[in-house]
Design a protein around this motif. Structure first.
Motif, PDB file in Angstrom:
ATOM      1  N   GLY A  94       3.125   0.788   3.156  1.00 11.60           N
ATOM      2  CA  GLY A  94       2.865  -0.440   3.896  1.00 11.60           C
ATOM      3  C   GLY A  94       3.378  -1.637   3.118  1.00 11.60           C
ATOM      4  N   PHE A  95       3.720  -2.707   3.815  1.00 14.70           N
ATOM      5  CA  PHE A  95       4.353  -3.866   3.205  1.00 14.70           C
ATOM      6  C   PHE A  95       3.501  -5.111   3.351  1.00 14.70           C
ATOM      7  CE2 PHE A  95       7.573  -0.873   4.648  1.00 14.70           C
ATOM      8  CZ  PHE A  95       8.346  -0.710   3.497  1.00 14.70           C
ATOM      9  N   ALA A  96       3.862  -6.112   2.571  1.00 12.30           N
ATOM     10  CA  ALA A  96       3.144  -7.383   2.608  1.00 12.30           C
ATOM     11  C   ALA A  96       3.361  -8.068   3.943  1.00 12.30           C
ATOM     12  CB  ALA A  96       3.631  -8.274   1.466  1.00 12.30           C
TER      13      ALA A  96
ATOM     14  N   THR B   8       0.850  -1.191   0.000  1.00 12.33           N
ATOM     15  CA  THR B   8       0.000   0.000   0.000  1.00 12.33           C
ATOM     16  C   THR B   8       0.886   1.242   0.000  1.00 12.33           C
ATOM     17  OG1 THR B   8      -0.145   0.084   2.416  1.00 12.33           O
ATOM     18  CG2 THR B   8      -1.871  -1.152   1.246  1.00 12.33           C
ATOM     19  N   LEU B   9       0.362   2.282  -0.592  1.00  9.21           N
ATOM     20  CA  LEU B   9       1.064   3.564  -0.653  1.00  9.21           C
ATOM     21  C   LEU B   9       0.035   4.674  -0.645  1.00  9.21           C
ATOM     22  CD1 LEU B   9       3.506   5.480  -1.275  1.00  9.21           C
ATOM     23  CD2 LEU B   9       3.082   4.987  -3.693  1.00  9.21           C
TER      24      LEU B   9
ATOM     25  N   GLY C 126       6.863  -1.998  15.016  1.00  7.46           N
ATOM     26  CA  GLY C 126       7.307  -3.339  14.683  1.00  7.46           C
ATOM     27  C   GLY C 126       7.683  -3.439  13.220  1.00  7.46           C
ATOM     28  N   PRO C 127       8.095  -4.614  12.759  1.00  7.38           N
ATOM     29  CA  PRO C 127       8.565  -4.792  11.382  1.00  7.38           C
ATOM     30  C   PRO C 127       7.478  -4.598  10.340  1.00  7.38           C
ATOM     31  CG  PRO C 127       8.389  -6.907  12.513  1.00  7.38           C
ATOM     32  CD  PRO C 127       8.198  -5.854  13.548  1.00  7.38           C
ATOM     33  N   ASP C 128       6.206  -4.727  10.722  1.00 11.00           N
ATOM     34  CA  ASP C 128       5.122  -4.604   9.751  1.00 11.00           C
ATOM     35  C   ASP C 128       4.500  -3.214   9.750  1.00 11.00           C
ATOM     36  OD1 ASP C 128       4.105  -7.934  10.613  1.00 11.00           O
ATOM     37  OD2 ASP C 128       5.416  -7.273   8.992  1.00 11.00           O
ATOM     38  N   ASP C 129       5.033  -2.294  10.536  1.00  5.12           N
ATOM     39  CA  ASP C 129       4.447  -0.972  10.613  1.00  5.12           C
ATOM     40  C   ASP C 129       4.715  -0.179   9.341  1.00  5.12           C
ATOM     41  OD1 ASP C 129       4.758  -0.137  14.168  1.00  5.12           O
ATOM     42  OD2 ASP C 129       3.528  -1.605  13.097  1.00  5.12           O
ATOM     43  N   THR C 130       3.919   0.875   9.170  1.00  2.83           N
ATOM     44  CA  THR C 130       4.059   1.733   8.011  1.00  2.83           C
ATOM     45  C   THR C 130       5.340   2.553   8.096  1.00  2.83           C
ATOM     46  OG1 THR C 130       1.679   1.903   7.735  1.00  2.83           O
ATOM     47  CG2 THR C 130       2.999   3.660   6.767  1.00  2.83           C
ATOM     48  N   VAL C 131       5.997   2.711   6.963  1.00  3.15           N
ATOM     49  CA  VAL C 131       7.148   3.598   6.839  1.00  3.15           C
ATOM     50  C   VAL C 131       6.645   4.965   6.407  1.00  3.15           C
ATOM     51  CG1 VAL C 131       9.172   4.088   5.412  1.00  3.15           C
ATOM     52  CG2 VAL C 131       8.858   1.806   6.383  1.00  3.15           C
ATOM     53  N   ARG C 132       7.139   6.011   7.062  1.00  2.38           N
ATOM     54  CA  ARG C 132       6.717   7.376   6.750  1.00  2.38           C
ATOM     55  C   ARG C 132       7.885   8.129   6.114  1.00  2.38           C
ATOM     56  NH1 ARG C 132       2.553   9.830  10.674  1.00  2.38           N
ATOM     57  NH2 ARG C 132       1.401   8.295   9.429  1.00  2.38           N
TER      58      ARG C 132
END
Length: 302
Positions: free
Chosen positions: A300-302, A251-252, A277-283
């Protein structure tokens, strides 16, 4: 203070456009030749092509494909087509790219035909601080071999007539550096006229604010050539590809806040939220010495 008659009349035009304008859907097929991806890799000075034949395209690199090339006689004074597709029928129309969203079920693969289905999904008039605006959302779906791969929405803002979008400004400061802050991911970045010109050509973008300095400063009122909004977004995504190349983007969401100008010192920066955590969104964001966030994105990642 009540709005003037002219302002009220202008908003009425936007309301009528929102009520009656229903452009046809657009369906396009593209072979996704790897050559444009290799060309953009060179334009961005990447060490190797981002996607060879049979390899997945990076997120949003489908912007190199499904392009429209209207005849030169069909272009308006600003370089945009006068009347076509998803451009609303407004007098003295000015266009701004505000942001968008992307959902990735599977990346598109270079070298395999893909289909695009686009439509206008939302048209909303709004009264802004700087004048009346028409917000248009274009929704597109991309398929390969019958499978839905990408779903994208783009938010475009149109102004009808009136003054330029920004007032004339003093000479640009091209030497001051943006504040690095505490972002864990950082990449200094600088544009030049050749980069903007080549990116315009690769994306079939004839808007003169990206390559015609006399028009940009004298007619539109900007202090210099404007860096493409999509180029700012791709610069942010390059941070993700550099820092976490093995994590598929799912997601973006991105926002274009304030224009950045050619040859300013820019900084693409961001990273995982502190304590996440490792699955959190990158800003992510694009900063300069005068703006903390010309553009921002959440990935967001898989």
């Amino acid at each position: 203070m009540p709005p003037s008659d002219s302002a009220s009349d202008g908003f009425a035009v936007l309301e009528e456009t929102a009520r009656t304008w229903r452009p046809d859907d657009v369906r396009t097929t593209d072979p996704l030749d790897p050559a444009p991806a290799a060309a953009l890799s060179a334009v961005l000075d990447l060490p190797a092509p981002a996607a060879a034949d049979g390899e997945p395209l990076p997120p949003l690199w489908h912007w190199l494909y499904f392009l429209s090339w209207p005849r030169r006689s069909a272009l308006g004074a600003d370089g945009h087509p006068r009347d076509s597709g998803f451009l609303p029928p407004l007098p003295q129309r000015r266009r701004m790219f505000a942001g968008g969203r992307l959902e990735v079920a599977a990346p598109l693969t270079a070298g395999r035909p893909a289909q695009q289905h686009s439509r206008v999904s939302r048209v909303v008039p709004k009264r802004g601080r700087s004048g009346n605006l028409l917000f248009v959302t274009v929704r597109s779906e991309y398929r390969q071999s019958g499978r839905l791969c990408l779903t994208e929405e783009q938010d475009l803002v149109y102004r009808s007539g009136g003054a330029p979008p920004v007032p004339p400004a003093a000479a640009l400061d091209t030497e001051s550096r943006p504040s690095a802050g505490t972002s864990p991911w950082q990449q200094e970045w600088r544009t030049d006229p050749a980069l903007l010109f080549r990116f315009s050509a690769l994306t079939a973008n004839a808007h003169r604010i990206h390559y015609d300095t006399p028009y940009t400063t004298g007619v539109e009122g900007y202090p210099g050539l404007v860096v493409h909004g999509p180029l700012l977004v791709l610069a942010m995504l390059e941070l993700v590809r550099r820092e976490q190349p093995d994590r598929p983007v799912r997601t973006l969401s991105y926002r274009l806040n304030k224009p950045a100008f050619c040859e300013e010192r820019l900084l693409a920066c961001g990273g995982p939220e502190p304590g996440g955590g490792p699955d959190d969104t990158v800003r992510l964001r694009i900063a300069s010495h005068r703006e903390d966030a010309h553009a921002g994105a959440d990935v967001g990642f898989a």
